[in-house]
Design a protein around this motif. Structure first.
Motif, PDB file in Angstrom:
ATOM      1  N   MET A 191       0.860  -1.003  -0.104  1.00 16.26           N
ATOM      2  CA  MET A 191       0.017   0.544  -0.162  1.00 16.26           C
ATOM      3  C   MET A 191       1.042   1.315  -0.630  1.00 16.26           C
ATOM      4  O   MET A 191       1.658   0.966   0.713  1.00 16.26           O
ATOM      5  CB  MET A 191      -0.698   0.434   1.057  1.00 16.26           C
ATOM      6  N   PRO A 192       0.486   1.983  -0.477  1.00 22.06           N
ATOM      7  CA  PRO A 192       1.133   3.303  -0.695  1.00 22.06           C
ATOM      8  C   PRO A 192       0.999   4.151   0.845  1.00 22.06           C
ATOM      9  O   PRO A 192      -0.546   4.194   0.971  1.00 22.06           O
ATOM     10  CB  PRO A 192       0.673   4.560  -1.813  1.00 22.06           C
ATOM     11  N   THR A 193       1.665   5.519   0.642  1.00 24.79           N
ATOM     12  CA  THR A 193       1.119   6.025   1.481  1.00 24.79           C
ATOM     13  C   THR A 193       0.528   7.208   0.684  1.00 24.79           C
ATOM     14  O   THR A 193       1.395   7.800  -0.074  1.00 24.79           O
ATOM     15  CB  THR A 193       2.712   6.783   2.611  1.00 24.79           C
ATOM     16  N   TYR A 194      -0.616   7.487   1.678  1.00 25.87           N
ATOM     17  CA  TYR A 194      -1.326   9.069   1.074  1.00 25.87           C
ATOM     18  C   TYR A 194       0.050  10.380   1.803  1.00 25.87           C
ATOM     19  O   TYR A 194      -0.261  10.598   2.389  1.00 25.87           O
ATOM     20  CB  TYR A 194      -2.549   9.248   1.030  1.00 25.87           C
ATOM     21  N   THR A 195       0.569  10.425   0.513  1.00 24.98           N
ATOM     22  CA  THR A 195       1.800  11.556   1.276  1.00 24.98           C
ATOM     23  C   THR A 195       1.584  12.897   1.254  1.00 24.98           C
ATOM     24  O   THR A 195       1.669  13.585   1.955  1.00 24.98           O
ATOM     25  CB  THR A 195       2.855  11.618  -0.286  1.00 24.98           C
ATOM     26  N   THR A 196      -0.351  13.549   0.683  1.00 24.21           N
ATOM     27  CA  THR A 196      -0.296  15.199   1.259  1.00 24.21           C
ATOM     28  C   THR A 196      -0.841  14.836   3.081  1.00 24.21           C
ATOM     29  O   THR A 196      -1.347  15.682   3.050  1.00 24.21           O
ATOM     30  CB  THR A 196      -1.140  15.698   0.837  1.00 24.21           C
ATOM     31  N   ASP A 197      -0.946  13.855   3.478  1.00 24.33           N
ATOM     32  CA  ASP A 197      -2.093  13.341   4.875  1.00 24.33           C
ATOM     33  C   ASP A 197      -3.214  14.157   5.160  1.00 24.33           C
ATOM     34  O   ASP A 197      -3.705  14.030   4.369  1.00 24.33           O
ATOM     35  CB  ASP A 197      -0.572  13.269   5.663  1.00 24.33           C
ATOM     36  N   HIS A 198      -3.258  14.534   5.982  1.00 27.90           N
ATOM     37  CA  HIS A 198      -4.480  15.318   6.448  1.00 27.90           C
ATOM     38  C   HIS A 198      -3.730  16.191   7.490  1.00 27.90           C
ATOM     39  O   HIS A 198      -4.912  16.651   8.246  1.00 27.90           O
ATOM     40  CB  HIS A 198      -5.544  14.767   7.304  1.00 27.90           C
ATOM     41  N   SER A 199      -3.044  16.884   7.562  1.00 32.98           N
ATOM     42  CA  SER A 199      -2.499  18.281   8.077  1.00 32.98           C
ATOM     43  C   SER A 199      -3.629  19.527   7.915  1.00 32.98           C
ATOM     44  O   SER A 199      -4.137  19.362   7.682  1.00 32.98           O
ATOM     45  CB  SER A 199      -1.325  18.884   8.275  1.00 32.98           C
ATOM     46  N   SER A 200      -3.148  20.128   8.831  1.00 34.26           N
ATOM     47  CA  SER A 200      -4.590  20.840   8.653  1.00 34.26           C
ATOM     48  C   SER A 200      -4.280  22.286   7.508  1.00 34.26           C
ATOM     49  O   SER A 200      -5.636  22.598   6.304  1.00 34.26           O
ATOM     50  CB  SER A 200      -4.224  21.941  10.665  1.00 34.26           C
ATOM     51  N   SER A 201      -3.397  22.542   7.079  1.00 33.61           N
ATOM     52  CA  SER A 201      -3.408  23.270   5.605  1.00 33.61           C
ATOM     53  C   SER A 201      -3.726  22.385   4.303  1.00 33.61           C
ATOM     54  O   SER A 201      -4.454  22.838   4.071  1.00 33.61           O
ATOM     55  CB  SER A 201      -1.465  23.194   5.834  1.00 33.61           C
ATOM     56  N   VAL A 202      -3.582  20.596   4.545  1.00 33.96           N
ATOM     57  CA  VAL A 202      -4.441  19.498   3.219  1.00 33.96           C
ATOM     58  C   VAL A 202      -5.477  19.967   3.487  1.00 33.96           C
ATOM     59  O   VAL A 202      -6.526  19.999   2.497  1.00 33.96           O
ATOM     60  CB  VAL A 202      -3.911  18.265   3.650  1.00 33.96           C
ATOM     61  N   LEU A 203      -6.469  19.838   5.023  1.00 32.83           N
ATOM     62  CA  LEU A 203      -7.609  20.098   4.703  1.00 32.83           C
ATOM     63  C   LEU A 203      -8.115  21.385   4.818  1.00 32.83           C
ATOM     64  O   LEU A 203      -9.653  21.656   4.861  1.00 32.83           O
ATOM     65  CB  LEU A 203      -8.724  20.166   6.723  1.00 32.83           C
ATOM     66  N   MET A 238      -0.485  26.104   0.529  1.00 39.31           N
ATOM     67  CA  MET A 238       0.011  25.872  -0.888  1.00 39.31           C
ATOM     68  C   MET A 238       2.031  25.625   0.561  1.00 39.31           C
ATOM     69  O   MET A 238       2.411  24.769   0.901  1.00 39.31           O
ATOM     70  CB  MET A 238       0.761  25.627  -1.758  1.00 39.31           C
ATOM     71  N   GLU A 239       1.907  26.692   0.363  1.00 36.88           N
ATOM     72  CA  GLU A 239       2.889  27.200   1.436  1.00 36.88           C
ATOM     73  C   GLU A 239       3.089  27.125   3.149  1.00 36.88           C
ATOM     74  O   GLU A 239       3.772  26.172   3.591  1.00 36.88           O
ATOM     75  CB  GLU A 239       2.334  29.117   1.280  1.00 36.88           C
ATOM     76  N   GLY A 240       1.593  26.677   3.450  1.00 35.31           N
ATOM     77  CA  GLY A 240       1.643  26.075   4.637  1.00 35.31           C
ATOM     78  C   GLY A 240       2.212  24.519   4.809  1.00 35.31           C
ATOM     79  O   GLY A 240       2.611  23.974   5.575  1.00 35.31           O
ATOM     80  N   ARG A 241       1.435  23.913   3.596  1.00 37.74           N
ATOM     81  CA  ARG A 241       1.637  22.550   3.452  1.00 37.74           C
ATOM     82  C   ARG A 241       4.011  22.310   3.402  1.00 37.74           C
ATOM     83  O   ARG A 241       3.945  21.277   4.100  1.00 37.74           O
ATOM     84  CB  ARG A 241       1.583  21.457   2.307  1.00 37.74           C
ATOM     85  N   PHE A 242       4.498  22.800   3.032  1.00 35.93           N
ATOM     86  CA  PHE A 242       5.614  22.553   2.564  1.00 35.93           C
ATOM     87  C   PHE A 242       6.893  23.426   4.252  1.00 35.93           C
ATOM     88  O   PHE A 242       7.691  23.160   3.944  1.00 35.93           O
ATOM     89  CB  PHE A 242       6.440  23.749   1.543  1.00 35.93           C
ATOM     90  N   ARG A 243       5.846  24.121   4.430  1.00 38.24           N
ATOM     91  CA  ARG A 243       6.475  24.646   6.278  1.00 38.24           C
ATOM     92  C   ARG A 243       5.987  23.361   7.860  1.00 38.24           C
ATOM     93  O   ARG A 243       6.904  23.168   8.490  1.00 38.24           O
ATOM     94  CB  ARG A 243       6.097  26.111   6.322  1.00 38.24           C
ATOM     95  N   SER A 244       5.312  22.991   7.377  1.00 38.02           N
ATOM     96  CA  SER A 244       4.828  21.981   8.227  1.00 38.02           C
ATOM     97  C   SER A 244       3.399  21.438   8.214  1.00 38.02           C
ATOM     98  O   SER A 244       2.348  21.612   7.995  1.00 38.02           O
ATOM     99  CB  SER A 244       3.977  22.955   9.462  1.00 38.02           C
ATOM    100  N   SER A 245       3.550  19.640   7.521  1.00 41.52           N
ATOM    101  CA  SER A 245       2.983  18.618   7.013  1.00 41.52           C
ATOM    102  C   SER A 245       3.678  17.284   7.557  1.00 41.52           C
ATOM    103  O   SER A 245       4.961  17.301   8.072  1.00 41.52           O
ATOM    104  CB  SER A 245       2.545  19.127   5.789  1.00 41.52           C
ATOM    105  N   GLY A 246       2.402  16.437   7.371  1.00 44.02           N
ATOM    106  CA  GLY A 246       3.418  15.166   7.749  1.00 44.02           C
ATOM    107  C   GLY A 246       4.095  15.276   5.786  1.00 44.02           C
ATOM    108  O   GLY A 246       4.972  14.381   5.900  1.00 44.02           O
ATOM    109  N   PHE A 247       3.834  15.703   4.907  1.00 42.90           N
ATOM    110  CA  PHE A 247       4.142  15.605   3.486  1.00 42.90           C
ATOM    111  C   PHE A 247       5.631  16.216   3.568  1.00 42.90           C
ATOM    112  O   PHE A 247       6.860  15.715   2.935  1.00 42.90           O
ATOM    113  CB  PHE A 247       3.500  15.882   2.633  1.00 42.90           C
ATOM    114  N   ALA A 248       6.160  17.384   4.195  1.00 38.74           N
ATOM    115  CA  ALA A 248       7.699  17.951   4.782  1.00 38.74           C
ATOM    116  C   ALA A 248       7.873  17.028   5.185  1.00 38.74           C
ATOM    117  O   ALA A 248       9.358  16.684   5.242  1.00 38.74           O
ATOM    118  CB  ALA A 248       7.296  19.527   5.247  1.00 38.74           C
ATOM    119  N   LYS A 249       6.908  16.460   6.531  1.00 38.41           N
ATOM    120  CA  LYS A 249       8.217  15.870   7.337  1.00 38.41           C
ATOM    121  C   LYS A 249       8.745  14.603   6.714  1.00 38.41           C
ATOM    122  O   LYS A 249       9.736  14.223   6.384  1.00 38.41           O
ATOM    123  CB  LYS A 249       7.238  15.346   8.611  1.00 38.41           C
ATOM    124  N   MET A 250       8.005  13.915   5.617  1.00 38.56           N
ATOM    125  CA  MET A 250       8.314  12.631   4.891  1.00 38.56           C
ATOM    126  C   MET A 250       8.992  13.446   3.774  1.00 38.56           C
ATOM    127  O   MET A 250      10.187  11.970   4.040  1.00 38.56           O
ATOM    128  CB  MET A 250       6.950  12.366   4.117  1.00 38.56           C
TER     129      MET A 250
END
Length: 266
Positions: free
Chosen positions: A1-13, A213-225
């Protein structure tokens, strides 16, 4: 199973919560009847699901997600809107926990691009759709373009596509989802193809889209991964985040996202 790279962080939601049936499923709306039973797969925070619920007052809609994390918010939103013809649950699109021939419409929006086996997913969607008129509907991104040129946004597109492929997904498959549908068992003549687009250009639209999008690249599961697994450095993510902020502040900024759409009759 692949990882859903964009997760469900606040910036994604934040991005997903903007989506409604009107701006994300207009191709499907003419086929909805008030008494239908609908399955919405990959419902996230539930905004598309609840918009569809308002259009089937004598029917019912079930929203499913592969993780429970966004579903409490979806239920809270349904309660706030006094919608009782909806429920939410966790389910795997590759093996749906529903009987054959259960739903009038089975819908996905930007889901097939993230999963391990989109053809198997479409087979499952076909299985749970009713015969003699049941509809499977899918909408997936196909391509992006923007103005003015921006190195940070170009790096965003390259990184997200590279990570999506590495995780087992199929980034931006909108141009060939009809091929998957035929492989899943739909007759070629039963597949209707169309295209739709989002466009963000006003100050408010730029802040919504580019700001999230800016928020995703500063703090999200995607950025951490991305950093932990070696896809990008912290410095490279900051270049992307700054690129989105520059675009937000550009008065002539424009971003377009093309989607491929299919309606498949069982």
């Amino acid at each position: 199973m692949p990882t859903y790279t964009t997760d469900h962080s606040s910036s994604v939601l934040q991005t997903h919560s903007w989506r409604t049936a009107s701006n994300s499923a207009a191709y499907l709306l003419p086929h909805i009847q008030p008494n239908m039973h609908i399955l919405d797969i990959g419902c996230g925070p539930g905004t598309i699901t609840l918009d569809l619920a308002t259009r089937i007052p004598q029917g019912h809609i079930t929203g499913v997600e592969n993780t429970a994390s966004p579903l409490d918010s979806a239920r809270t939103l349904a309660h706030a809107q006094n919608l009782t013809n909806v429920d939410f649950q966790v389910a795997d699109i590759h093996a749906l926990p529903f009987a054959d021939n259960s739903f009038d419409i089975v819908h996905v929006h930007q889901v097939l691009q993230h999963i391990a086996d989109p053809v198997q997913a479409l087979r499952e969607m076909r299985r749970v759709a009713k015969p003699h008129g049941g509809i499977v509907a899918a909408r997936e991104s196909a391509s992006s373009t923007w103005y003015p040129d921006n190195d940070g946004i170009a790096a965003w597109l390259e990184l997200t596509e590279r990570m999506g492929k590495a995780k087992g997904g199929n980034p931006h498959p909108g141009r060939y989802i009809h091929v998957w549908a035929e492989q899943a068992g739909f007759a070629r003549g039963s597949i209707r193809k169309s295209a739709g687009a989002w466009c963000f250009s006003s100050p408010e639209e730029r802040e919504y889209w580019g700001g999230s999008m800016e928020g995703r690249f500063r703090s999200s599961g995607f950025a951490k991964m991305a950093v932990e697994e070696g896809y990008a450095s912290v410095e490279e993510l900051e270049v992307i985040a700054r690129g989105w902020r520059e675009w937000v502040e550009e008065e002539m900024g424009w971003f377009g996202l093309l989607h491929g759409e299919i309606l498949c009759w069982k």
